[in-house]
Design a protein around this motif. Structure first.
Motif, PDB file in Angstrom:
ATOM      1  N   ALA A 152       0.832  -1.197   0.000  1.00 47.77           N
ATOM      2  CA  ALA A 152       0.000   0.000   0.000  1.00 47.77           C
ATOM      3  C   ALA A 152       0.869   1.251   0.000  1.00 47.77           C
ATOM      4  CB  ALA A 152      -0.922   0.014   1.219  1.00 47.77           C
ATOM      5  N   SER A 153       0.357   2.300  -0.601  1.00 48.75           N
ATOM      6  CA  SER A 153       1.033   3.593  -0.580  1.00 48.75           C
ATOM      7  C   SER A 153       0.025   4.660  -0.196  1.00 48.75           C
ATOM      8  CB  SER A 153       1.641   3.904  -1.956  1.00 48.75           C
ATOM      9  OG  SER A 153       0.650   4.419  -2.820  1.00 48.75           O
ATOM     10  N   GLY A 154       0.550   5.866   0.075  1.00 46.43           N
ATOM     11  CA  GLY A 154      -0.312   6.991   0.400  1.00 46.43           C
ATOM     12  C   GLY A 154      -0.621   7.853  -0.791  1.00 46.43           C
ATOM     13  N   ASP A 155      -0.435   7.319  -2.002  1.00 45.89           N
ATOM     14  CA  ASP A 155      -0.656   8.106  -3.217  1.00 45.89           C
ATOM     15  C   ASP A 155      -2.121   8.498  -3.362  1.00 45.89           C
ATOM     16  OD1 ASP A 155       1.980   7.882  -3.768  1.00 45.89           O
ATOM     17  OD2 ASP A 155       1.778   6.558  -5.484  1.00 45.89           O
ATOM     18  N   MET A 156      -2.339   9.763  -3.731  1.00 48.82           N
ATOM     19  CA  MET A 156      -3.695  10.276  -3.931  1.00 48.82           C
ATOM     20  C   MET A 156      -3.936  10.478  -5.421  1.00 48.82           C
ATOM     21  SD  MET A 156      -4.170  12.943  -0.762  1.00 48.82           S
ATOM     22  CE  MET A 156      -2.725  13.911  -1.206  1.00 48.82           C
ATOM     23  N   LEU A 157      -4.348   9.421  -6.090  1.00 50.29           N
ATOM     24  CA  LEU A 157      -4.641   9.506  -7.514  1.00 50.29           C
ATOM     25  C   LEU A 157      -6.016  10.131  -7.722  1.00 50.29           C
ATOM     26  CD1 LEU A 157      -3.448   5.916  -8.474  1.00 50.29           C
ATOM     27  CD2 LEU A 157      -2.109   8.009  -8.483  1.00 50.29           C
ATOM     28  N   SER A 158      -6.303  10.509  -8.960  1.00 53.14           N
ATOM     29  CA  SER A 158      -7.558  11.215  -9.218  1.00 53.14           C
ATOM     30  C   SER A 158      -8.750  10.291  -9.436  1.00 53.14           C
ATOM     31  CB  SER A 158      -7.389  12.120 -10.448  1.00 53.14           C
ATOM     32  OG  SER A 158      -7.045  11.345 -11.582  1.00 53.14           O
ATOM     33  N   VAL A 159      -8.496   9.008  -9.704  1.00 57.30           N
ATOM     34  CA  VAL A 159      -9.602   8.093  -9.993  1.00 57.30           C
ATOM     35  C   VAL A 159      -9.434   6.798  -9.211  1.00 57.30           C
ATOM     36  CG1 VAL A 159     -10.072   8.982 -12.292  1.00 57.30           C
ATOM     37  CG2 VAL A 159      -8.367   7.199 -12.017  1.00 57.30           C
ATOM     38  N   GLY A 160     -10.565   6.161  -8.922  1.00 54.52           N
ATOM     39  CA  GLY A 160     -10.516   4.900  -8.203  1.00 54.52           C
ATOM     40  C   GLY A 160     -10.122   3.727  -9.075  1.00 54.52           C
ATOM     41  N   SER A 161     -10.281   3.862 -10.392  1.00 52.26           N
ATOM     42  CA  SER A 161     -10.024   2.735 -11.288  1.00 52.26           C
ATOM     43  C   SER A 161      -8.569   2.272 -11.249  1.00 52.26           C
ATOM     44  CB  SER A 161     -10.404   3.102 -12.726  1.00 52.26           C
ATOM     45  OG  SER A 161      -9.693   4.258 -13.148  1.00 52.26           O
ATOM     46  N   GLY A 162      -7.645   3.190 -10.922  1.00 49.25           N
ATOM     47  CA  GLY A 162      -6.235   2.820 -10.851  1.00 49.25           C
ATOM     48  C   GLY A 162      -5.727   2.704  -9.428  1.00 49.25           C
ATOM     49  N   SER A 163      -6.633   2.583  -8.478  1.00 58.85           N
ATOM     50  CA  SER A 163      -6.222   2.613  -7.071  1.00 58.85           C
ATOM     51  C   SER A 163      -5.758   1.257  -6.546  1.00 58.85           C
ATOM     52  CB  SER A 163      -7.372   3.127  -6.193  1.00 58.85           C
ATOM     53  OG  SER A 163      -8.487   2.253  -6.263  1.00 58.85           O
ATOM     54  N   ILE A 164      -6.109   0.172  -7.216  1.00 59.74           N
ATOM     55  CA  ILE A 164      -5.649  -1.152  -6.816  1.00 59.74           C
ATOM     56  C   ILE A 164      -5.491  -1.992  -8.080  1.00 59.74           C
ATOM     57  CG2 ILE A 164      -8.035  -1.958  -6.337  1.00 59.74           C
ATOM     58  CD1 ILE A 164      -6.784  -3.766  -4.134  1.00 59.74           C
ATOM     59  N   TYR A 165      -4.316  -2.619  -8.221  1.00 60.35           N
ATOM     60  CA  TYR A 165      -4.033  -3.377  -9.438  1.00 60.35           C
ATOM     61  C   TYR A 165      -2.909  -4.371  -9.191  1.00 60.35           C
ATOM     62  CZ  TYR A 165      -0.261   0.077  -9.721  1.00 60.35           C
ATOM     63  OH  TYR A 165       0.809   0.877  -9.430  1.00 60.35           O
ATOM     64  N   LYS A 166      -2.799  -5.326 -10.100  1.00 57.26           N
ATOM     65  CA  LYS A 166      -1.742  -6.334  -9.997  1.00 57.26           C
ATOM     66  C   LYS A 166      -0.537  -5.888 -10.791  1.00 57.26           C
ATOM     67  CE  LYS A 166      -0.840 -11.278 -10.697  1.00 57.26           C
ATOM     68  NZ  LYS A 166      -1.399 -12.560 -11.186  1.00 57.26           N
ATOM     69  N   LYS A 167       0.645  -6.051 -10.187  1.00 53.26           N
ATOM     70  CA  LYS A 167       1.891  -5.689 -10.857  1.00 53.26           C
ATOM     71  C   LYS A 167       2.944  -6.749 -10.536  1.00 53.26           C
ATOM     72  CE  LYS A 167       5.651  -2.335 -10.791  1.00 53.26           C
ATOM     73  NZ  LYS A 167       6.243  -1.194 -10.037  1.00 53.26           N
ATOM     74  N   ASP A 168       3.332  -7.506 -11.542  1.00 51.80           N
ATOM     75  CA  ASP A 168       4.387  -8.512 -11.378  1.00 51.80           C
ATOM     76  C   ASP A 168       4.136  -9.426 -10.183  1.00 51.80           C
ATOM     77  OD1 ASP A 168       5.687  -7.316 -13.541  1.00 51.80           O
ATOM     78  OD2 ASP A 168       6.797  -5.942 -12.235  1.00 51.80           O
ATOM     79  N   GLY A 169       2.906  -9.869 -10.057  1.00 55.12           N
ATOM     80  CA  GLY A 169       2.575 -10.826  -9.004  1.00 55.12           C
ATOM     81  C   GLY A 169       2.254 -10.216  -7.656  1.00 55.12           C
ATOM     82  N   ILE A 170       2.314  -8.895  -7.538  1.00 59.13           N
ATOM     83  CA  ILE A 170       2.001  -8.204  -6.286  1.00 59.13           C
ATOM     84  C   ILE A 170       0.813  -7.277  -6.516  1.00 59.13           C
ATOM     85  CG2 ILE A 170       2.826  -6.305  -4.798  1.00 59.13           C
ATOM     86  CD1 ILE A 170       5.436  -7.648  -4.519  1.00 59.13           C
ATOM     87  N   ILE A 171      -0.017  -7.107  -5.503  1.00 56.54           N
ATOM     88  CA  ILE A 171      -1.126  -6.170  -5.576  1.00 56.54           C
ATOM     89  C   ILE A 171      -0.663  -4.830  -5.013  1.00 56.54           C
ATOM     90  CG2 ILE A 171      -3.480  -5.640  -4.831  1.00 56.54           C
ATOM     91  CD1 ILE A 171      -3.288  -8.023  -6.713  1.00 56.54           C
TER      92      ILE A 171
END
Length: 246
Positions: A152-171
């Motif tokens: 998890a990070s504290g990043d404040m993105l503008s949309v929820g669609s990119g707020s959780i995703y899989k990357k190289d086997g990690i969420i």
């Protein structure tokens, strides 16, 4: 702990986060998936959920600042076993290192960090994006070593669609974006009434002295976050003034 969503934009973003969560559902244990869903539904509908402690671990890219500190607090409140991981950077003051250690953070090194920052500064180029990617890579490596599947990070993105995703086997979970929380809400959750709002780190300020044009990119970033609702107008104004004074 968490405020109920009130605005159309907040609700729209939270519903996007729900859809994003469904896309990674099969990558998570059922208890972790349900707990994350519970956080979203608590924000959307005020629906209570179990906060019984879980064994499931979530690593947090922890700087000791407001966004990552609120991320640790929210996930801990929700019952997750939170493992803060801090990238040790040359510009960090000793009091910051003492603070993150007091929170049980694991310190990790970032190979080649200063060499890369000096290369960018010599080119009079912005350093923040590259710094962030190098820090997250170091945190991800440590999380993999520990067998942790969610970062998890504290990043404040503008949309929820990119707020959780899989990357190289990690969420990857950008929690403030996932929960559509802005800076003012994070500070209220932490109870930090005397928090000094400043843009960037000492290294960024050093880069600005060499290339004042970098301030323009900082102001553009602040304005993007204001338009996205991640910052209030008052906070954005204070940050812009701090940039201009740097």
């Amino acid at each position: 702990m968490l405020p109920r969503a009130e605005t159309f934009i907040e609700k729209f973003r939270l519903e996007s986060s729900l859809r994003a969560l469904e896309r990674v559902k099969d990558e998570l244990p059922q208890e972790a998936y349900l707990r994350l869903k519970g956080l979203l539904e608590f924000r959307l509908y005020g629906k209570e959920f179990s906060r019984k402690p879980l064994k499931f671990r979530i690593a947090v890219a922890y700087s000791g600042g407001s966004d990552s500190s609120a991320t640790v607090k929210i996930l801990s409140w929700a019952g997750f076993n939170v493992i803060p991981i801090t990238a040790r950077l040359p510009q960090m003051e000793e009091k910051t290192l003492e603070s993150v250690r007091s929170q049980g953070a694991i310190l990790v090194e970032v190979p080649g960090y200063m060499e890369e920052m000096e290369r960018l500064m010599e080119k009079r180029a912005p350093i923040c994006g590259r710094c962030h990617s190098m820090v997250m890579s170091a945190v991800e490596r440590k999380a993999r070593d520990l067998g942790i599947k969610v970062i998890a990070s504290g990043d404040m993105l503008s949309v929820g669609s990119g707020s959780i995703y899989k990357k190289d086997g990690i969420i990857v979970l950008n929690l403030p974006a996932f929960l559509a929380l802005n800076k003012a809400q994070l500070l209220k959750i932490l109870g930090w009434k005397e928090y000094e709002l400043k843009f960037g780190c000492p290294l960024w300020r050093e880069a600005v002295k060499k290339a004042p044009i970098i301030k323009r990119f900082a102001v553009q970033r602040i304005l993007r976050e204001l338009r996205a609702g991640a910052l209030t107008e008052e906070i954005a104004k204070e940050l812009i003034m701090d940039v201009l004074r740097a």
